[in-house]
Design a protein around this motif. Structure first.
Motif, short mmCIF file in Angstrom:
data_model
loop_
_atom_site.label_atom_id
_atom_site.label_comp_id
_atom_site.label_asym_id
_atom_site.label_seq_id
_atom_site.Cartn_x
_atom_site.Cartn_y
_atom_site.Cartn_z
N LYS A 30 19.34 34.93 -29.33
CA LYS A 30 18.65 34.44 -28.14
C LYS A 30 17.32 35.18 -27.96
O LYS A 30 17.05 36.17 -28.64
CB LYS A 30 19.53 34.62 -26.91
N ALA A 31 16.51 34.72 -27.04
CA ALA A 31 15.18 35.29 -26.83
C ALA A 31 15.24 36.76 -26.40
O ALA A 31 14.33 37.54 -26.70
CB ALA A 31 14.42 34.48 -25.78
N ASP A 32 16.33 37.16 -25.72
CA ASP A 32 16.45 38.55 -25.27
C ASP A 32 17.06 39.47 -26.31
O ASP A 32 17.30 40.65 -26.05
CB ASP A 32 17.25 38.63 -23.97
N PHE A 178 17.57 30.76 -33.98
CA PHE A 178 16.87 31.49 -32.94
C PHE A 178 16.54 30.60 -31.74
O PHE A 178 16.40 29.39 -31.88
CB PHE A 178 15.56 32.08 -33.50
N GLU A 179 16.43 31.24 -30.58
CA GLU A 179 15.99 30.52 -29.39
C GLU A 179 14.46 30.38 -29.41
O GLU A 179 13.91 29.40 -28.91
CB GLU A 179 16.43 31.28 -28.14
N ASN A 180 13.79 31.36 -30.02
CA ASN A 180 12.34 31.33 -30.12
C ASN A 180 11.90 30.50 -31.32
O ASN A 180 12.64 30.34 -32.30
CB ASN A 180 11.79 32.75 -30.26
N THR A 181 10.68 30.01 -31.28
CA THR A 181 10.13 29.21 -32.36
C THR A 181 9.55 30.10 -33.45
O THR A 181 8.83 31.07 -33.16
CB THR A 181 9.03 28.27 -31.83
N ILE A 182 9.87 29.79 -34.69
CA ILE A 182 9.41 30.59 -35.83
C ILE A 182 7.96 30.25 -36.16
O ILE A 182 7.57 29.09 -36.27
CB ILE A 182 10.30 30.32 -37.05
N LYS A 197 13.32 26.50 -35.52
CA LYS A 197 14.11 27.49 -34.81
C LYS A 197 15.29 27.99 -35.64
O LYS A 197 16.19 28.65 -35.12
CB LYS A 197 14.61 26.92 -33.48
N ALA A 198 15.27 27.71 -36.93
CA ALA A 198 16.34 28.17 -37.82
C ALA A 198 15.84 28.18 -39.26
O ALA A 198 14.94 27.41 -39.63
CB ALA A 198 17.57 27.28 -37.70
N VAL A 199 16.44 29.06 -40.07
CA VAL A 199 16.19 29.07 -41.51
C VAL A 199 17.53 29.15 -42.22
O VAL A 199 18.51 29.68 -41.68
CB VAL A 199 15.29 30.25 -41.95
N LYS A 200 17.56 28.61 -43.43
CA LYS A 200 18.81 28.57 -44.18
C LYS A 200 18.55 28.91 -45.64
O LYS A 200 17.60 28.42 -46.25
CB LYS A 200 19.43 27.17 -44.09
N LEU A 201 19.40 29.76 -46.18
CA LEU A 201 19.32 30.14 -47.60
C LEU A 201 20.62 29.74 -48.28
O LEU A 201 21.70 30.18 -47.88
CB LEU A 201 19.10 31.65 -47.74
N LYS A 213 16.94 35.37 -57.06
CA LYS A 213 16.56 35.13 -55.68
C LYS A 213 16.70 36.43 -54.90
O LYS A 213 17.54 37.26 -55.22
CB LYS A 213 17.43 34.04 -55.05
N GLN A 214 15.87 36.56 -53.89
CA GLN A 214 15.93 37.72 -53.01
C GLN A 214 16.43 37.29 -51.64
O GLN A 214 16.11 36.19 -51.17
CB GLN A 214 14.54 38.36 -52.87
N ILE A 215 17.19 38.16 -51.01
CA ILE A 215 17.78 37.82 -49.72
C ILE A 215 16.94 38.30 -48.54
O ILE A 215 17.05 37.80 -47.43
CB ILE A 215 19.22 38.38 -49.63
N GLN A 216 16.08 39.29 -48.77
CA GLN A 216 15.31 39.84 -47.65
C GLN A 216 14.30 38.83 -47.12
O GLN A 216 13.76 38.01 -47.85
CB GLN A 216 14.60 41.15 -48.06
N ASN A 217 14.06 38.94 -45.81
CA ASN A 217 13.14 37.99 -45.16
C ASN A 217 12.71 38.57 -43.83
O ASN A 217 13.54 39.07 -43.07
CB ASN A 217 13.83 36.63 -44.95
N THR A 218 11.43 38.53 -43.55
CA THR A 218 10.93 38.93 -42.24
C THR A 218 10.38 37.69 -41.55
O THR A 218 9.50 37.01 -42.08
CB THR A 218 9.83 40.00 -42.35
N ILE A 219 10.91 37.44 -40.37
CA ILE A 219 10.55 36.23 -39.61
C ILE A 219 9.74 36.65 -38.39
O ILE A 219 10.13 37.56 -37.65
CB ILE A 219 11.83 35.49 -39.18
N LEU A 220 8.60 35.98 -38.17
CA LEU A 220 7.77 36.22 -36.99
C LEU A 220 7.86 35.00 -36.09
O LEU A 220 7.92 33.86 -36.54
CB LEU A 220 6.32 36.46 -37.40
N PHE A 221 7.84 35.27 -34.78
CA PHE A 221 7.98 34.19 -33.80
C PHE A 221 6.67 33.97 -33.04
O PHE A 221 5.82 34.86 -32.93
CB PHE A 221 9.10 34.53 -32.81
N GLN A 222 6.54 32.77 -32.52
CA GLN A 222 5.36 32.44 -31.74
C GLN A 222 5.35 33.16 -30.40
O GLN A 222 6.40 33.53 -29.89
CB GLN A 222 5.30 30.92 -31.50
#
Length: 222
Positions: A30-32, A178-182, A197-201, A213-222
């Protein structure tokens, strides 16, 4: 899947005797920063063979755990997670007819999951080599990270040909919601949902072991 799952949870040697299983790991944030976590180990595609194996004492020198042993381990894992600060609503289930194991819980922050895994390792429910610091999040920086984990390639290379075959059809899926937009992500192997609002591997476990393939991922939100 001898090493990956054995180190994930020591209660799964029965599933390690078949390559026909799926691992689904889901995080809903969630956003919090609070959210839900779940992991499902599903070997129903090979339940007929597993039903036969479960009646044996050993296979290829490996002891076959009985239902009470598996249930005890799962109950122990549940107790450990329930005692971890920030984790609540812990639920576990085992379907011995279809060979599906589930664990789910709520968290106040995603790092609580890391702490729960650390406790499982301390209680020898997780293998010593399994990574536990797998997630991190910064609300200030509007970021969520699936951290890099060690490869099992060295261990895999030492395995016999018969044991390696166990990995051939093993599948892993990670879903991060996520509740927030990627706004962006660093790993293009994760498919971005239409609503952003979601990613899938989706991948074969061998893809990670052999570093395709690598599993690491950094996601930034708007």
């Amino acid at each position: 899947m001898k090493i990956f799952l054995k180190q994930l949870m020591l209660l799964l040697p029965l599933l390690l005797l078949t390559s026909c299983f799926d691992i689904l790991e889901k995080v809903n944030v969630k956003a919090d920063g609070t959210g839900e976590y779940s992991v499902i180990l599903n070997a129903s595609k090979n339940k007929t063979r597993l039903a036969s194996i479960s009646k044996m004492e050993t296979v290829n020198g490996k002891k076959i755990p009985k239902k009470p042993e598996i249930e005890n381990k799962i109950n122990e894992a549940s107790r450990v997670f329930k005692a971890t600060p920030g984790i609540s609503n812990v639920k576990t289930s085992v379907d011995f007819d279809n060979y599906v194991i589930k664990l789910s819980c709520n968290f106040k922050k995603i790092e609580n999951i890391n702490a729960g895994l650390e406790q499982l390792k301390a209680k020898n429910i997780l293998g010593k080599m399994i990574p536990t610091q797998i997630y991190s999040q910064s609300l200030d920086k509007k970021s969520f990270t699936r951290n890099k984990v060690s490869t099992f390639k060295t261990d895999y290379d030492k395995m016999s040909t018969a044991d390696k075959e166990v990995f051939n059809n093993a599948k892993y899926t990670s879903v991060l919601q996520f509740e927030n937009t990627i706004k962006s992500q660093t790993n293009s192997s994760y498919a971005l949902s239409p609503n952003k609002k979601a990613v899938k591997l989706d991948a074969n476990v061998l893809d990670f072991i052999l570093q395709k393939k690598q599993i690491q991922n950094t996601i930034l939100f708007q």
